[in-house]
Design an enzyme around this catalytic site. Structure first.
Site, mmCIF file in Angstrom:
data_model
loop_
_atom_site.group_PDB
_atom_site.id
_atom_site.type_symbol
_atom_site.label_atom_id
_atom_site.label_comp_id
_atom_site.label_asym_id
_atom_site.label_seq_id
_atom_site.Cartn_x
_atom_site.Cartn_y
_atom_site.Cartn_z
ATOM 1 C CG ASP A 60 41.333 52.063 9.549
ATOM 2 O OD1 ASP A 60 40.365 52.529 9.590
ATOM 3 O OD2 ASP A 60 41.532 50.739 9.914
ATOM 4 C CG HIS A 61 37.775 56.126 6.959
ATOM 5 N ND1 HIS A 61 38.120 55.142 6.076
ATOM 6 C CD2 HIS A 61 36.535 56.237 7.059
ATOM 7 C CE1 HIS A 61 36.959 54.541 5.620
ATOM 8 N NE2 HIS A 61 35.903 55.348 6.226
ATOM 9 C CD GLU A 63 31.018 49.536 2.247
ATOM 10 O OE1 GLU A 63 31.139 50.851 2.067
ATOM 11 O OE2 GLU A 63 31.774 48.713 1.831
ATOM 12 C CE LYS A 103 33.838 55.068 9.741
ATOM 13 N NZ LYS A 103 32.776 55.619 8.867
ATOM 14 C CE LYS A 113 32.850 47.811 -1.298
ATOM 15 N NZ LYS A 113 32.900 48.940 -0.707
ATOM 16 C CG HIS A 120 38.160 50.150 7.376
ATOM 17 N ND1 HIS A 120 39.027 50.842 7.479
ATOM 18 C CD2 HIS A 120 37.522 50.138 6.022
ATOM 19 C CE1 HIS A 120 38.888 51.734 6.373
ATOM 20 N NE2 HIS A 120 38.303 51.163 5.656
HETATM 21 C C1 BG6 Z 1 36.832 52.400 2.563
HETATM 22 C C2 BG6 Z 1 36.926 51.348 1.522
HETATM 23 O O1 BG6 Z 1 38.225 52.232 3.374
HETATM 24 O O2 BG6 Z 1 35.643 52.337 3.419
HETATM 25 C C3 BG6 Z 1 35.574 51.364 0.713
HETATM 26 O O3 BG6 Z 1 37.879 51.224 0.532
HETATM 27 C C4 BG6 Z 1 34.347 51.370 1.873
HETATM 28 O O4 BG6 Z 1 35.307 50.452 -0.140
HETATM 29 C C5 BG6 Z 1 34.560 52.338 3.010
HETATM 30 O O5 BG6 Z 1 33.097 51.934 0.962
HETATM 31 C C6 BG6 Z 1 33.772 52.462 3.995
HETATM 32 O O6 BG6 Z 1 33.818 53.282 4.846
HETATM 33 P P1 BG6 Z 1 32.403 54.110 5.655
HETATM 34 O O7 BG6 Z 1 33.118 55.211 6.548
HETATM 35 O O8 BG6 Z 1 31.429 54.490 4.717
HETATM 36 O O9 BG6 Z 1 31.947 52.917 6.268
#
Ligand code: BG6
Length: 518
Positions: A203-204, A242, A208, A366, A266
Site C-alpha cells: 500500500d504505497h 485529489e 510515505k 476526485k 489507503h
Molecule cells: C492510488 C489510486 O492507489 O492512489 C489512485 O488508485 C490515486 O486513484 C492514488 O490517485 C493516490 O496516491 P497519491 O500518492 O497520489 O496520494
C-alpha cells in the site's frame, strides 16, 4: 560560525542519522518490466537507492516481460524514462552507468514454462552465491496472474515455501481482490506456494514518511498520547482529496469506485494508524496485530445504517483551477448512466474503550479543489466559562498534514493584542521542509528497501486486507441497485456533494477543508 553554516551542520547531522538498513545481496525480478509502474516508479526508486548507496553489494535487477528487447535496449529505455520520472535531476551519469550494469532483461511470456527455466538460468549464472538464493519477485502485473506466476516460479524451484531469515519474497500490488471472497481466494492460492511472511502486499501510502510518522508521533510524545482518546477528542476527520479526475482510468474505475480504490486500502490504513493501541514492540507482527484489532473494532453497519452514515458522490462537469473538467459519466470507458462513486464520505465508530462514542469522518474524492491528505484531530471545546459572553471559542485541533506541505499544525486560541479580551485561533506549525530540508523520498524507495531487507512492517498482512474488505463490502452491498440522488452529485472543483455536508451538520459539525500551501 555563520548562522547558515550552523544550519547546514544541523541539516547534515539530521541527514546522517537517517536510518540506513543492513541489506544482503539480492536479486530483484520484476514481472511486467515493460509496464508503466516499472518506468515511472520502480526503476526511479531503485536508481535513487543506488544513488544513496542504500542497495546491497552486489545486487541484480532482472526485468521479465514479453516484448523483444536486448539487455542494452532495455537499459536504454529505462535511462530515457529516468530522465523523465526521476525525482532528482539531472540523472547522475556515473551512478547510472554502474546501476545499469546490474540490470538484465529476460524476454519471455508469463504463461510459458520455458520462460521460468530461462529466468532460473539467468539467476544461476551469477557468480555471487547470495544472488542465487536471496530472491525478490515484484509482480507488477494484473492480479489474475499472481497465482500463475507463483505456481510457475515454485515449479522451477525459484519460489520456495520456507521459513529462513530472508526467504524468497513476492511483492504484490493492489487490488488484492475486489471483495472479501475474492481476496480470500487470492490469498489461499498464494499460500499454496509460499508462507504469509513471504508475501509483501504494497500500500504505497505506508511508504510515505508522513504516514510512518503517525505512529512515531503518537508513541514518542507523551503530551499528545495523553489526550488521544474519547475523554479529550471530539471527533477525527481524515481527508484524502485529489484534484485529478479519473482521466484515462475510466475502465478500471468503473469496477473500483472510490470505496475500493481509496478507502479499502489507503484510508483504512490511515485510520488504523491513528486509532490503534501501542504495539508490544515495533516488530512487524506486533504493529500489524494492533492495526487488525483496530479495524475489527470498527462498528459494523446494517444496510439502513450505511444509507444514513455513508455518502456517495459523483462529479459532473465543472472547473478545477480554471480548467474545464467533463462529468464522470462523459469520461472515456465510463457508462453514461454509471452510479459509480468518485467521492465518498463515511461516519464511523470504533467500538473500543479508547474511542467509544467518538465519530471518525473519512472522505475522499476526485476532482476536488485541492490535492491534500490530512488527519484532523478535533479536541473537545473548552468550557467557555470566562469568555462566553464575548466570543465563540474555537476548539483546539491537531492536523497531521500527510501531503503536500507535509507537517503538523496545532491550533489553539490566542489573545489579540490590545486592551480588549478578544481571542482568535492561532497556529503552531511544524513543517518537514524547514526542519529537515527537502528530503522527499518516493514511497517506493522505502518500500523496496524494506522488502529487500525482508522487513514486512510497512506491508499489509492477509488479515488486514480481509478485515478491510469486510468493512467495505458491507457498505457496497447496501448500495446495490440504488441510483445516485441529486444531492450526491457535485461539480468538479467543489468539495463534494451537499449530502456530505449534511452528514456532519446532523452532528452539529462541519468539514474542515485542507488549506492551500502558503
Ligand atoms: C492510488 C489510486 O492507489 O492512489 C489512485 O488508485 C490515486 O486513484 C492514488 O490517485 C493516490 O496516491 P497519491 O500518492 O497520489 O496520494
Amino acid at each position: 560560525m555563520s548562522e547558515s553554516a550552523d544550519h547546514l551542520d544541523e541539516l547534515l547531522a539530521s541527514r546522517a542519522t537517517k536510518p540506513t538498513r543492513q541489506v544482503d545481496p539480492c536479486t530483484i525480478v520484476i514481472f511486467g518490466a515493460s509496464g508503466d509502474l516499472t518506468f515511472r516508479k520502480l526503476i526511479p526508486a531503485l536508481y535513487h537507492l543506488a544513488l544513496e548507496k542504500a542497495l546491497p553489494t552486489p545486487y541484480r535487477i532482472i526485468g521479465y516481460a514479453r516484448r523483444d528487447k536486448t539487455d542494452d535496449s532495455f537499459r536504454q529505455e529505462l535511462r530515457e524514462a529516468l530522465t523523465q520520472f526521476s525525482r532528482t535531476k539531472p540523472v547522475n551519469d556515473d551512478v547510472w552507468t554502474e546501476f545499469a550494469k546490474n540490470i538484465v532483461y529476460c524476454q519471455a511470456d508469463i504463461s510459458d514454462p520455458a520462460g521460468y527455466e530461462k529466468l532460473r538460468q539467468i539467476i544461476q549464472s551469477s557468480p555471487e552465491p547470495r544472488l542465487k538464493e536471496n530472491l525478490l519477485f515484484y509482480l507488477s502485473v494484473q492480479p489474475s496472474l499472481f497465482g500463475e506466476i507463483a505456481s510457475r516460479l515454485s515449479t522451477v524451484g525459484l519460489l520456495k515455501k520456507e521459513e529462513g531469515l530472508t526467504p524468497d519474497r513476492l511483492i504484490i500490488e493492489k487490488p488484492f481482490g475486489h471483495d472479501l471472497a475474492s481476496a480470500q481466494e487470492l490469498n489461499a492460492e498464494l499460500i499454496r506456494f509460499c508462507h504469509e511472511r513471504q508475501i509483501f502486499r504494497i500500500d504505497h501510502y505506508l511508504g510515505k514518511e508522513t504516514v510512518q510518522n503517525i505512529l512515531m508521533f503518537r508513541f514518542s510524545n507523551a503530551i499528545f498520547e495523553r489526550l488521544w482518546h474519547r475523554e479529550s477528542i471530539d471527533h477525527v476527520q481524515i481527508t484524502v482529496s485529489e484534484k485529478i479526475g479519473v482521466g484515462s482510468r475510466g475502465g478500471y474505475y468503473e469496477e473500483a469506485g472510490a470505496m475500493r480504490d481509496m478507502v479499502q486500502n489507503h484510508m483504512l490504513q490511515i485510520l488504523a494508524l491513528v486509532g490503534m493501541e501501542p504495539p508490544a514492540s515495533v516488530e512487524a507482527e506486533n504493529i500489524r496485530d494492533e492495526k487488525v484489532k483496530l479495524l475489527k473494532s470498527v462498528r459494523p453497519m446494517t444496510p439502513q445504517q450505511v444509507l444514513e452514515n455513508v455518502v456517495r458522490g459523483q462529479y459532473f462537469a465543472g472547473e478545477v483551477d480554471g480548467e474545464a473538467r467533463p462529468a464522470y459519466r462523459s469520461e472515456p470507458k465510463v457508462k453514461p448512466t454509471s452510479n459509480v462513486e468518485t467521492y465518498t464520505a463515511i461516519r464511523l465508530f470504533i467500538d473500543n474503550w479508547r474511542w467509544a462514542g467518538v465519530p471518525f469522518y473519512l472522505r475522499t474524492g476526485k476532482n476536488l479543489p485541492l490535492s491534500a491528505s490530512e488527519v484532523r484531530v478535533q479536541f473537545k471545546a473548552a468550557p467557555n466559562i470566562l469568555f462566553s459572553a464575548r466570543t465563540q471559542l474555537d476548539p483546539n485541533s491537531l492536523t497531521l498534514r500527510l501531503q503536500p506541505n507535509e507537517g503538523i499544525t496545532l491550533r489553539f486560541n490566542g489573545k489579540v493584542p490590545g486592551a480588549g479580551t478578544e481571542l482568535r485561533p492561532v497556529r503552531m506549525r511544524f513543517s518537514y521542509d524547514s526542519e529537515f530540508g527537502a528530503y522527499t523520498p518516493e514511497a517506493y524507495e522505502r518500500l523496496l528497501l524494506e522488502a529487500i531487507a525482508g522487513d514486512a512492517t510497512l506491508f499489509i498482512r492477509r488479515d488486514e486486507v480481509e478485515t478491510a474488505w469486510s468493512i467495505v463490502d458491507s457498505i457496497r452491498t447496501a448500495w446495490i441497485g440504488k441510483s445516485l440522488t441529486n444531492r450526491e452529485f457535485y461539480s468538479a472543483g467543489t468539495w463534494g456533494p451537499s449530502a456530505a455536508d449534511d452528514l456532519l451538520a446532523r452532528d452539529q459539525r462541519e468539514w474542515r477543508n485542507p488549506q492551500p500551501a502558503k
